[in-house]
Design a protein around this motif. Structure first.
Motif, PDB file in Angstrom:
ATOM      1  N   MET A   1       0.835  -1.193   0.000  1.00 27.96           N
ATOM      2  CA  MET A   1       0.000   0.000   0.000  1.00 27.96           C
ATOM      3  C   MET A   1       0.877   1.253   0.000  1.00 27.96           C
ATOM      4  N   LEU A   2       0.414   2.290  -0.692  1.00 31.48           N
ATOM      5  CA  LEU A   2       1.102   3.566  -0.677  1.00 31.48           C
ATOM      6  C   LEU A   2       1.104   4.151   0.733  1.00 31.48           C
ATOM      7  N   LYS A   3       2.151   4.904   1.039  1.00 33.03           N
ATOM      8  CA  LYS A   3       2.223   5.626   2.316  1.00 33.03           C
ATOM      9  C   LYS A   3       2.537   7.085   2.010  1.00 33.03           C
ATOM     10  N   LEU A   4       1.673   7.990   2.475  1.00 35.06           N
ATOM     11  CA  LEU A   4       1.852   9.416   2.234  1.00 35.06           C
ATOM     12  C   LEU A   4       2.082  10.113   3.564  1.00 35.06           C
TER      13      LEU A   4
ATOM     14  N   PHE B   1      -4.227   4.147   0.371  1.00 37.80           N
ATOM     15  CA  PHE B   1      -2.960   4.642   0.904  1.00 37.80           C
ATOM     16  C   PHE B   1      -3.072   4.869   2.407  1.00 37.80           C
ATOM     17  N   GLU B   2      -1.935   4.746   3.066  1.00 40.70           N
ATOM     18  CA  GLU B   2      -1.826   5.080   4.484  1.00 40.70           C
ATOM     19  C   GLU B   2      -1.406   6.534   4.593  1.00 40.70           C
TER      20      GLU B   2
ATOM     21  N   TRP C   1       5.704   7.152  -0.329  1.00 37.20           N
ATOM     22  CA  TRP C   1       6.441   5.891  -0.417  1.00 37.20           C
ATOM     23  C   TRP C   1       5.576   4.886  -1.165  1.00 37.20           C
ATOM     24  N   ASP C   2       6.145   4.310  -2.202  1.00 36.41           N
ATOM     25  CA  ASP C   2       5.477   3.268  -2.973  1.00 36.41           C
ATOM     26  C   ASP C   2       6.422   2.080  -3.012  1.00 36.41           C
ATOM     27  N   ASP C   3       6.246   1.185  -2.044  1.00 36.27           N
ATOM     28  CA  ASP C   3       7.193   0.087  -1.842  1.00 36.27           C
ATOM     29  C   ASP C   3       8.574   0.689  -1.575  1.00 36.27           C
ATOM     30  N   LYS C   4       9.547   0.442  -2.442  1.00 37.49           N
ATOM     31  CA  LYS C   4      10.897   0.977  -2.236  1.00 37.49           C
ATOM     32  C   LYS C   4      11.105   2.319  -2.917  1.00 37.49           C
ATOM     33  N   ALA C   5      10.140   2.756  -3.708  1.00 34.18           N
ATOM     34  CA  ALA C   5      10.252   4.043  -4.387  1.00 34.18           C
ATOM     35  C   ALA C   5       9.768   5.155  -3.467  1.00 34.18           C
TER      36      ALA C   5
ATOM     37  N   GLU D   1       2.939  13.100 -11.294  1.00 26.63           N
ATOM     38  CA  GLU D   1       3.445  12.394 -12.473  1.00 26.63           C
ATOM     39  C   GLU D   1       3.666  10.913 -12.195  1.00 26.63           C
ATOM     40  N   TRP D   2       4.145  10.602 -11.008  1.00 33.44           N
ATOM     41  CA  TRP D   2       4.336   9.189 -10.644  1.00 33.44           C
ATOM     42  C   TRP D   2       3.014   8.440 -10.689  1.00 33.44           C
TER      43      TRP D   2
END
Length: 220
Positions: free
Chosen positions: A1-4, A29-30, A61-65, A75-76
């Protein structure tokens, strides 16, 4: 899950942009709010989760990105979920939309400095400095051009809600906070932005925040 990771909803304009961008993606997302400039902020900004951003929010954060700039987050997510969620399909409209978003990203420093974001306040109208007046005029001109050329399909700048509306959403709140007078077409657009369910959610949550930063509670 995305983390913001975001700052205070009352004050953090760039966090609002990043948050709206993630909401627009439709992805779960979290959400983690780190109150700006208190002990928790000082501690966390020195940790690994903030390291790539240089201690700034928002951070996605999107996994390791890790993506730490609001326009880069847009854009991502556009690459991830489809550009049509964020940008007009028409080439000419998309070119103008990208230009407006980039200008918002890099400009209007006087407006930022003299009219900082505070969605919990509405100050009486004041005499704006000439540099701020010029920036407000420029913004209104861009809004008028976008609405006239590309806004016939809906109430947002390019018809549908997208990246440009996300980038200008904190400007809308600033115009309200500082009681800046705008023409009827702009007032209608601002009402459209402010009545969006996500904006209502953000503003409502800001009212419940316990944190107060005195610097943002006073007009310059």
């Amino acid at each position: 899950m995305l983390k913001l990771i975001i700052g205070n909803k009352a004050y953090s304009s760039w966090s609002l942009r990043g948050w709206l961008a993630v909401k627009q993606s439709g992805l779960p997302f979290e959400e983690i709010t780190v109150p700006m400039f208190d002990d928790e902020w000082d501690k966390r900004t020195k940790g690994n989760e903030f390291a790539p951003s240089g201690g700034k929010v928002p951070i996605l954060w999107d996994d390791k990105a890790v993506i730490w700039d609001s326009l880069a987050i847009i854009e991502w997510l556009a690459d991830k979920t489809g550009k049509d969620r964020y940008w007009p399909a028409d080439d000419a409209a998309r070119g103008m939309a990208r230009s407006m978003a980039a200008e918002m990203h890099s400009s209007y420093q006087h407006l930022r400095n003299e009219c900082s974001m505070n969605v919990r306040k509405q100050f009486p109208a004041k005499q704006l400095s000439e540099p701020v007046r010029q920036e407000v005029t420029r913004i209104l001109q861009l809004w008028a051009q976008a609405r006239a050329r590309w806004g016939t399909g809906g109430p947002y700048l390019f018809g549908d809600f997208g990246a440009v509306d996300i980038m200008f959403a904190p400007v809308v709140t600033r115009f309200v906070t500082y009681s800046i007078q705008v023409p009827p077409f702009a007032a209608n657009y601002m009402e459209t932005i402010l009545s969006h369910p996500w904006m209502q959610e953000w503003i409502s949550a800001a009212q419940e925040e316990p944190w107060v930063i005195e610097h943002y509670e006073q007009t310059v």
